[in-house]
Design a protein around this motif. Structure first.
Motif, PDB file in Angstrom:
ATOM      1  N   ALA A   7       0.802  -1.225   0.000  1.00 51.25           N
ATOM      2  CA  ALA A   7       0.000   0.000   0.000  1.00 51.25           C
ATOM      3  C   ALA A   7       0.834   1.275   0.000  1.00 51.25           C
ATOM      4  CB  ALA A   7      -0.936  -0.006   1.211  1.00 51.25           C
ATOM      5  N   ALA A   8       2.108   1.180   0.281  1.00 53.11           N
ATOM      6  CA  ALA A   8       2.953   2.378   0.372  1.00 53.11           C
ATOM      7  C   ALA A   8       3.297   2.916  -1.011  1.00 53.11           C
ATOM      8  CB  ALA A   8       4.235   2.057   1.129  1.00 53.11           C
ATOM      9  N   SER A   9       3.494   4.209  -1.066  1.00 54.51           N
ATOM     10  CA  SER A   9       3.901   4.852  -2.313  1.00 54.51           C
ATOM     11  C   SER A   9       5.335   4.454  -2.643  1.00 54.51           C
ATOM     12  CB  SER A   9       3.807   6.370  -2.179  1.00 54.51           C
ATOM     13  OG  SER A   9       4.823   6.828  -1.292  1.00 54.51           O
ATOM     14  N   PRO A  10       5.730   4.579  -3.909  1.00 52.44           N
ATOM     15  CA  PRO A  10       7.117   4.274  -4.267  1.00 52.44           C
ATOM     16  C   PRO A  10       8.132   5.077  -3.450  1.00 52.44           C
ATOM     17  CG  PRO A  10       5.791   4.424  -6.241  1.00 52.44           C
ATOM     18  CD  PRO A  10       4.913   4.861  -5.095  1.00 52.44           C
ATOM     19  N   SER A  11       7.841   6.345  -3.191  1.00 50.68           N
ATOM     20  CA  SER A  11       8.792   7.148  -2.418  1.00 50.68           C
ATOM     21  C   SER A  11       8.849   6.688  -0.959  1.00 50.68           C
ATOM     22  CB  SER A  11       8.452   8.639  -2.498  1.00 50.68           C
ATOM     23  OG  SER A  11       7.180   8.893  -1.938  1.00 50.68           O
ATOM     24  N   ALA A  12       7.733   6.258  -0.406  1.00 50.44           N
ATOM     25  CA  ALA A  12       7.726   5.760   0.978  1.00 50.44           C
ATOM     26  C   ALA A  12       8.510   4.452   1.083  1.00 50.44           C
ATOM     27  CB  ALA A  12       6.298   5.567   1.471  1.00 50.44           C
ATOM     28  N   VAL A  13       8.367   3.575   0.094  1.00 49.36           N
ATOM     29  CA  VAL A  13       9.134   2.324   0.093  1.00 49.36           C
ATOM     30  C   VAL A  13      10.618   2.632  -0.018  1.00 49.36           C
ATOM     31  CG1 VAL A  13       9.625   0.190  -1.180  1.00 49.36           C
ATOM     32  CG2 VAL A  13       7.256   0.908  -0.812  1.00 49.36           C
ATOM     33  N   ALA A  14      10.979   3.548  -0.899  1.00 48.68           N
ATOM     34  CA  ALA A  14      12.392   3.910  -1.065  1.00 48.68           C
ATOM     35  C   ALA A  14      12.957   4.488   0.226  1.00 48.68           C
ATOM     36  CB  ALA A  14      12.547   4.910  -2.216  1.00 48.68           C
ATOM     37  N   SER A  15      12.208   5.353   0.881  1.00 48.05           N
ATOM     38  CA  SER A  15      12.666   5.951   2.132  1.00 48.05           C
ATOM     39  C   SER A  15      12.807   4.892   3.225  1.00 48.05           C
ATOM     40  CB  SER A  15      11.681   7.039   2.580  1.00 48.05           C
ATOM     41  OG  SER A  15      12.070   7.570   3.822  1.00 48.05           O
ATOM     42  N   ALA A  16      11.817   4.039   3.358  1.00 48.94           N
ATOM     43  CA  ALA A  16      11.875   2.980   4.376  1.00 48.94           C
ATOM     44  C   ALA A  16      13.035   2.037   4.100  1.00 48.94           C
ATOM     45  CB  ALA A  16      10.557   2.216   4.411  1.00 48.94           C
ATOM     46  N   ALA A  17      13.239   1.680   2.849  1.00 49.06           N
ATOM     47  CA  ALA A  17      14.344   0.781   2.492  1.00 49.06           C
ATOM     48  C   ALA A  17      15.687   1.413   2.807  1.00 49.06           C
ATOM     49  CB  ALA A  17      14.259   0.411   1.011  1.00 49.06           C
ATOM     50  N   ARG A  18      15.824   2.683   2.512  1.00 51.31           N
ATOM     51  CA  ARG A  18      17.072   3.399   2.788  1.00 51.31           C
ATOM     52  C   ARG A  18      17.348   3.417   4.297  1.00 51.31           C
ATOM     53  NH1 ARG A  18      16.440   6.497  -1.014  1.00 51.31           N
ATOM     54  NH2 ARG A  18      14.899   7.856  -0.068  1.00 51.31           N
ATOM     55  N   GLN A  19      16.344   3.764   5.090  1.00 51.47           N
ATOM     56  CA  GLN A  19      16.514   3.819   6.548  1.00 51.47           C
ATOM     57  C   GLN A  19      16.778   2.436   7.136  1.00 51.47           C
ATOM     58  OE1 GLN A  19      13.471   6.136   8.607  1.00 51.47           O
ATOM     59  NE2 GLN A  19      13.104   7.261   6.704  1.00 51.47           N
ATOM     60  N   LEU A  20      16.037   1.446   6.691  1.00 49.15           N
ATOM     61  CA  LEU A  20      16.218   0.082   7.185  1.00 49.15           C
ATOM     62  C   LEU A  20      17.610  -0.433   6.845  1.00 49.15           C
ATOM     63  CD1 LEU A  20      14.830  -2.370   8.550  1.00 49.15           C
ATOM     64  CD2 LEU A  20      14.096  -3.074   6.263  1.00 49.15           C
ATOM     65  N   THR A  21      18.038  -0.181   5.626  1.00 55.64           N
ATOM     66  CA  THR A  21      19.362  -0.624   5.194  1.00 55.64           C
ATOM     67  C   THR A  21      20.453   0.004   6.055  1.00 55.64           C
ATOM     68  OG1 THR A  21      18.588  -0.932   2.929  1.00 55.64           O
ATOM     69  CG2 THR A  21      20.956  -0.703   3.231  1.00 55.64           C
TER      70      THR A  21
END
Length: 170
Positions: A7-21
């Motif tokens: 359900a997340a937007s592409p930018s939200a997924v990118a941000s979450a992935a960056r922070q998680l990584t």
């Protein structure tokens, strides 16, 4: 570690992935991370990618990310075999048991899991309604491991739940 949020937007997924990584690699430099369907995010952050019916084809993801591990979510034997033929390195097979994320679906069951595990050479990981009590049966059916979401995130003590699952597959 697998990041999945349809359900997340592409930018939200990118941000979450960056922070998680950043957070995970700070404490565990060799951690393997995959992102669901977002080949662009996987490429940008040097992550693995996991494909399902909502994303690009396995062969396309493999072509875009030649050095990444590409996995696939299969819901049938045919899908698992096709994913292997297309170059998937592993298969999530689901749902094994009834789960709130697939209301009304009875789950494929352990016999179906066993059939898939015996029919493909890539590791098969059981997903869907898996509890600590059912982990041994999934492994006995040939699963390489299990994927858990609600069993950890909805637990009263998520850290203890994660440890309980990890101790069963170690």
């Amino acid at each position: 570690v697998h990041l999945r949020e349809h359900a997340a937007s592409p930018s939200a997924v990118a941000s979450a992935a960056r922070q998680l990584t950043e957070r995970l690699r700070a404490v565990w430099p060799d951690v393997r991370l995959s992102v669901n369907t977002r080949v662009d995010v996987a490429h940008a952050l040097d992550l693995d990618v996991h494909i399902g019916t909502r994303g690009p084809a396995v062969v396309d993801a493999r072509a875009m990310l030649p050095d990444a591990t590409v996995g696939y979510s299969a819901h049938s034997l045919d899908e698992a075999q096709q994913a292997q033929a297309d170059g998937a390195a592993y298969v999530f097979f689901s749902p094994i048991f009834p789960t709130a994320s697939k209301p009304g679906h009875p789950g494929a069951g352990l016999d179906a899991l066993r059939t898939v595990c015996e029919a493909v050479a890539v590791p098969v990981v059981a997903l869907g309604g898996v509890t600590p009590a059912t982990v041994p049966a999934c492994l006995d059916a040939g699963a390489h491991g299990v994927v858990v979401l609600s069993g950890i995130l909805h637990a009263a003590d998520p850290a203890a739940a994660a440890h309980a699952y990890a101790s069963l597959v170690a």
